[in-house]
Design a protein around this motif. Structure first.
Motif, PDB file in Angstrom:
ATOM      1  N   LEU A 144      24.490  70.346   3.035  1.00 51.75           N
ATOM      2  CA  LEU A 144      25.277  69.104   2.966  1.00 51.75           C
ATOM      3  C   LEU A 144      26.748  69.477   2.803  1.00 51.75           C
ATOM      4  CD1 LEU A 144      22.877  67.179   0.544  1.00 51.75           C
ATOM      5  CD2 LEU A 144      23.214  66.670   2.962  1.00 51.75           C
ATOM      6  N   SER A 187      23.520  58.292  -2.374  1.00 54.62           N
ATOM      7  CA  SER A 187      23.645  58.890  -3.715  1.00 54.62           C
ATOM      8  C   SER A 187      25.088  58.958  -4.197  1.00 54.62           C
ATOM      9  CB  SER A 187      23.085  60.311  -3.713  1.00 54.62           C
ATOM     10  OG  SER A 187      21.708  60.296  -3.543  1.00 54.62           O
ATOM     11  N   ARG A 208      25.303  49.201   4.474  1.00 61.01           N
ATOM     12  CA  ARG A 208      24.550  49.109   5.735  1.00 61.01           C
ATOM     13  C   ARG A 208      23.057  49.067   5.448  1.00 61.01           C
ATOM     14  NH1 ARG A 208      25.572  53.328  10.581  1.00 61.01           N
ATOM     15  NH2 ARG A 208      24.407  54.787   9.272  1.00 61.01           N
TER      16      ARG A 208
HETATM   17  P1  NA7 Z   1      23.932  59.508   2.244  1.00 63.93           P
HETATM   18  O1  NA7 Z   1      22.794  59.483   1.323  1.00 63.93           O
HETATM   19  O2  NA7 Z   1      23.713  59.937   3.650  1.00 63.93           O
HETATM   20  O3  NA7 Z   1      24.581  58.064   2.224  1.00 63.93           O
HETATM   21  C1  NA7 Z   1      25.581  57.697   3.146  1.00 63.93           C
HETATM   22  C2  NA7 Z   1      25.775  56.207   3.098  1.00 63.93           C
HETATM   23  O4  NA7 Z   1      26.773  55.857   4.041  1.00 63.93           O
HETATM   24  C3  NA7 Z   1      24.515  55.442   3.463  1.00 63.93           C
HETATM   25  O5  NA7 Z   1      24.475  54.274   2.710  1.00 63.93           O
HETATM   26  C4  NA7 Z   1      24.764  55.135   4.935  1.00 63.93           C
HETATM   27  O6  NA7 Z   1      24.065  54.028   5.401  1.00 63.93           O
HETATM   28  C5  NA7 Z   1      26.240  54.877   4.922  1.00 63.93           C
HETATM   29  N1  NA7 Z   1      26.829  55.036   6.242  1.00 63.93           N
HETATM   30  C6  NA7 Z   1      26.851  56.146   7.001  1.00 63.93           C
HETATM   31  N2  NA7 Z   1      27.474  55.907   8.156  1.00 63.93           N
HETATM   32  C7  NA7 Z   1      27.843  54.609   8.129  1.00 63.93           C
HETATM   33  C8  NA7 Z   1      28.505  53.752   9.045  1.00 63.93           C
HETATM   34  N3  NA7 Z   1      28.914  54.198  10.240  1.00 63.93           N
HETATM   35  N4  NA7 Z   1      28.721  52.487   8.677  1.00 63.93           N
HETATM   36  C9  NA7 Z   1      28.322  52.032   7.491  1.00 63.93           C
HETATM   37  N5  NA7 Z   1      27.676  52.783   6.574  1.00 63.93           N
HETATM   38  C10 NA7 Z   1      27.434  54.055   6.903  1.00 63.93           C
HETATM   39  O7  NA7 Z   1      25.117  60.430   1.706  1.00 63.93           O
HETATM   40  P2  NA7 Z   1      25.518  60.706   0.195  1.00 63.93           P
HETATM   41  O8  NA7 Z   1      26.785  61.460   0.202  1.00 63.93           O
HETATM   42  O9  NA7 Z   1      25.487  59.458  -0.589  1.00 63.93           O
HETATM   43  O10 NA7 Z   1      24.349  61.596  -0.341  1.00 63.93           O
HETATM   44  C11 NA7 Z   1      23.943  62.740   0.405  1.00 63.93           C
HETATM   45  C12 NA7 Z   1      23.052  63.583  -0.415  1.00 63.93           C
HETATM   46  O11 NA7 Z   1      23.805  64.204  -1.454  1.00 63.93           O
HETATM   47  C13 NA7 Z   1      21.967  62.869  -1.122  1.00 63.93           C
HETATM   48  O12 NA7 Z   1      20.857  62.617  -0.326  1.00 63.93           O
HETATM   49  C14 NA7 Z   1      21.647  63.788  -2.261  1.00 63.93           C
HETATM   50  O13 NA7 Z   1      20.842  64.833  -1.797  1.00 63.93           O
HETATM   51  C15 NA7 Z   1      22.986  64.348  -2.614  1.00 63.93           C
HETATM   52  P3  NA7 Z   1      22.601  54.223   6.094  1.00 63.93           P
HETATM   53  O14 NA7 Z   1      21.650  54.447   4.964  1.00 63.93           O
HETATM   54  O15 NA7 Z   1      22.705  55.421   7.006  1.00 63.93           O
HETATM   55  O16 NA7 Z   1      22.376  52.972   6.834  1.00 63.93           O
END
Ligand code: NA7
Length: 533
Positions: A144, A187, A208
């Motif tokens: 990550l 997260s 989202r």
């Molecule tokens: P995550 O868990 O991938 O969360 C990213 C968030 O951003 C998630 O809610 C996504 O919604 C949202 N997202 C991503 N792209 C978009 C766009 N284009 N528009 C709107 N919203 C979006 O990343 P984190 O940094 O929170 O955590 C990553 C890992 O770190 C976690 O799993 C732990 O292992 C520690 P989605 O759910 O894709 O619809």
């Protein structure tokens, strides 16, 4: 003419926990090893993810190295779930304690590496102009580590500050008196939102996909608990090795089905685990990860918690997720849902009101103008493959990794890639890392890699390379295991589904103990599935 490449036995990319341990281990084995690290300090994930509220979601007493008894006895964690500054102090402590800094080249980013067939070595080059000729290349870049910065059309129109949780500034960011927008509810956002909400004048959360979050019940580490673990640390680590995720032996999974108990018993059992907090909720019953009907009962338990916490019924419903719990990584929170009871916090559901564009003052979603002074992108990562695919890595015959991985990240044991001899990938696709306490996975991978190098040396062998057949079988195995679970039933980063255009392939392997056993068997069979030469 540029100076000739510097010879090293092992070139390690990244000075997070994996890179630090690999350097230590290689040196112990008498190998000449060097770490190159793009940042100016150690810590990897914990160097970069400095957003407010950032902390580990596995208990601190588990999320730590086990390879050195004196280290695990001496180090004292202050909280049940350590925060980012403490984790970074720990990484620095490890670097100093094992005198690793002189083996790390900071501010040095790998550009690419070519496998030189004649020399049977990797020729690696960095943005500094330096080059190395390495027998082994260990990619310890972290699963990550490539932030996902979605291509939001018109984002440049926004005149305020834009921050990404995974590239947070080193100086304090003060949101006092400001209006803040947060995009994302994974997260990182779940940890940041309560802290930002308490500081900012106004917070607008753009969601989202709604998120399941289980309370951390974080607090100061209990001295008696710490002493108890330390008295039998080795046994504790050993017990965790037998857990599906390499952690959680303090609260092992129950062995009964969620469908085999009465509704009242089920509620009581979920409640017990909710009160303890953390990932243990998913172990309330044996079938939550494999049976959608059982899983739905856990989903509804958490939805009812959301409904009981969030006072505005419409907001509560928007916060209730519909996908299976655990399908996306479960969040461990401190006051996430309750943040939406604050008068200064509002939730915007992007599924009902998609982002239409950005203005100097903010963004427009569903026809409504939202104004803020700063925008936080908590949009996650191009997980497991993003960092490697940004590099120019070329294996045998000049084959580019981008081509080899065009349909998805082929790998064998999550550690190697066919046609890329002597290259090891730590915590990458095909490994169990994403489902585990990643430090446990890192220690396993690096011990395996170090043993493999020792085996090659002891047998006068120069290279190890996975066969394409072993690779194909292994990837099929990872997907077969996933197909027996609920993990294919949502759009997670495990599947690459969070990145537009990324091949949809389930990347991590579920089940740490079986994985460890398989890796050990491969080694015991003289590295079955590999060509050694
Ligand atoms: P995550 O868990 O991938 O969360 C990213 C968030 O951003 C998630 O809610 C996504 O919604 C949202 N997202 C991503 N792209 C978009 C766009 N284009 N528009 C709107 N919203 C979006 O990343 P984190 O940094 O929170 O955590 C990553 C890992 O770190 C976690 O799993 C732990 O292992 C520690 P989605 O759910 O894709 O619809």
């Amino acid at each position: 003419m540029s100076p000739s490449p510097q010879p090293v036995d092992v070139l390690i990319v990244g000075a997070g926990f994996a890179g630090l341990y690999m350097l230590h281990k290689a040196r112990r084995q008498g190998l000449n090893a060097l770490v190159i690290e793009a940042a100016d300090g150690v810590g990897g994930t914990w160097y970069h993810n400095r957003y407010p509220g950032a902390r580990v979601d596995i208990q601190s007493m588990e999320y730590s190295f086990s390879f050195d008894e004196a280290l695990q006895q001496d180090w004292h964690w202050t909280e049940r779930f350590a925060d980012q500054p403490e984790l970074l102090r720990y990484a620095n402590h490890v670097a100093d304690r094992f005198a690793l800094r002189d083996g790390i080249r900071f501010n040095t980013r790998l550009n690419g590496a070519d496998f030189d067939e004649a020399a049977q070595r990797w020729l690696a080059r960095a943005d500094s102009g330096e080059r190395w000729s390495a027998r082994f290349l260990v990619m310890a870049c972290g699963p990550l580590s490539s932030p996902n910065q979605p291509d939001f059309p018109g984002l440049d129109n926004f005149a305020g500050r834009v921050l990404h949780t995974a590239r947070w500034p080193h100086e304090a960011v003060d949101f006092s008196g400001q209006r803040v927008g947060v995009i994302g509810t994974g997260s990182s956002a779940v940890q940041a939102i309560p802290v930002i909400a308490a500081q900012a004048a106004q917070l607008t959360v753009f969601q989202r996909t709604a998120t399941y979050a289980v309370p951390a019940h974080n607090g100061p580490l209990d001295a008696e608990f710490e002493a108890g673990i330390k008295a039998e640390y080795a046994a504790f680590r050993e017990a965790n090795q037998r857990m599906m995720g390499g952690f959680g032996s303090l609260q092992p999974p129950n062995r009964i089905s969620a469908l085999a108990v009465s509704a009242a018993e089920r509620e009581a059992m979920f409640e017990d685990r909710w009160q303890v907090g953390g990932f243990g909720l998913l172990g309330t019953f044996s079938d939550l990860i494999v049976n959608p009907a059982a899983n739905e009962l856990a989903c509804e338990f958490v939805r009812n918690k959301i409904r009981a916490t969030v006072t505005d019924a419409a907001t509560a419903e928007r916060l209730c997720p519909s996908h299976p719990i655990g399908c996306k990584r479960l969040c461990v929170d401190t006051g996430y849902y309750a943040s939406f009871n604050r008068p200064n916090v509002q939730l915007v559901d992007l599924q009902q009101s998609p982002i239409e564009g950005f203005t100097p003052q903010g963004l427009v979603a569903g026809g409504v103008d939202h104004h803020f002074d700063a925008l936080v992108l908590a949009t996650g990562f191009d997980a497991m493959t993003g960092t490697l695919l940004k590099l120019d890595l070329r294996g045998r015959g000049g084959r580019r990794l981008q081509d080899h991985w065009r349909a998805g990240p082929l790998n064998y044991l999550g550690l190697t890639i066919a046609g890329f001899p002597n290259l090891f990938n730590v915590a990458g696709p095909g490994s169990t890392s994403a489902f585990t306490n990643v430090i446990v996975s890192i220690e396993h991978h690096i011990d395996w890699i170090a043993d493999c190098i020792a085996y090659l040396d002891a047998n006068g062998l120069a290279t190890i390379d996975a066969t394409p057949e072993a690779e194909a079988d292994y990837v099929a195995h990872v997907n077969t295991v996933a197909a027996r679970t609920i993990y294919l039933n949502c759009n997670s980063w495990y599947l690459g589904a969070n990145i537009p255009g990324k091949p949809r392939m389930f990347m991590p392997l579920f089940g740490y103990p079986a994985y460890v056993q398989r890796c050990a068997e491969v080694a015991a069979q003289g590295y079955a599935g590999f060509v050694l030469a």
